[in-house]
Structure formats: C-alpha cells, structure tokens
Design a protein around this motif. Sequence first.
Motif, short mmCIF file in Angstrom:
data_model
loop_
_atom_site.label_atom_id
_atom_site.label_comp_id
_atom_site.label_asym_id
_atom_site.label_seq_id
_atom_site.Cartn_x
_atom_site.Cartn_y
_atom_site.Cartn_z
N TYR A 95 0.82 -1.21 0.00
CA TYR A 95 0.00 0.00 0.00
C TYR A 95 0.85 1.27 0.00
N ASN B 96 0.37 3.86 -3.05
CA ASN B 96 0.08 5.28 -2.81
C ASN B 96 1.08 6.17 -3.54
N LEU C 120 -8.40 4.95 -8.33
CA LEU C 120 -7.80 4.93 -7.00
C LEU C 120 -7.57 6.33 -6.45
N ARG C 121 -7.26 7.28 -7.31
CA ARG C 121 -7.12 8.67 -6.86
C ARG C 121 -8.45 9.20 -6.34
N ARG D 183 -9.03 7.68 -2.93
CA ARG D 183 -8.14 8.29 -1.95
C ARG D 183 -8.60 9.69 -1.59
N ASP D 184 -8.99 10.48 -2.60
CA ASP D 184 -9.44 11.84 -2.34
C ASP D 184 -10.73 11.86 -1.52
N ARG E 80 -11.69 9.63 0.65
CA ARG E 80 -11.33 9.27 2.04
C ARG E 80 -10.71 10.44 2.77
N ARG E 81 -9.87 11.20 2.07
CA ARG E 81 -9.24 12.36 2.69
C ARG E 81 -10.27 13.42 3.06
#
Length: 84
Positions: free
Chosen positions: A50, A54, A73-74, A77-78, A80-81
């Motif tokens: 991971y 990342n 995936l971006r 990730r965004d 989740r942020r």
Amino acid sequence: MSTYEEPGPGAGLSDRDRAVLDLERQSWPGPGAKERAVRERLGITPTRYYQLLNALLDDPRALAHDPVTVNRLRRIRDARRERR
C-alpha cells in the motif's frame, strides 16, 4: 541521423510497479485473498504494497501506464481524505 521514439505506456516503471498496478486492477473474492496474492506474487508485506501503491498514484508514469486504475484509485483516496 537519429530518430526519436516516444516511450510507450509504462516506460520507466519497474516490473514491480507494473505488478502492483496489475494486482490493483483485479477484483478479489473475499477478505485476505488480495493480501495473500501480494505476499505470494510480489514477496512483500501488504503494508509495503500500500505504500508503493500510494506513491504510484502520484507518479505520471503510472497514470500513463494505466489511467483507468490510477484515476479510480485517486478518486477513492481523495474521497477518504475529504471524510477525515
């Protein structure tokens, strides 16, 4: 006279980087299957996997190699942020 050729998709990515993206492109049947595949195919821990993944998401070479996977995936990730 020399000719210049544009590097193809994935140029500059290591075999391991391409393998990480290939694993991430697959769907997994249940919990633990992906982690087992990471250990067996790549010989690294899921934590290291991971970390590498990342870093790949920010690498333009990875985007050129597999734009669908990297962009998906971006977005994850965004999202989740933003929830944090």
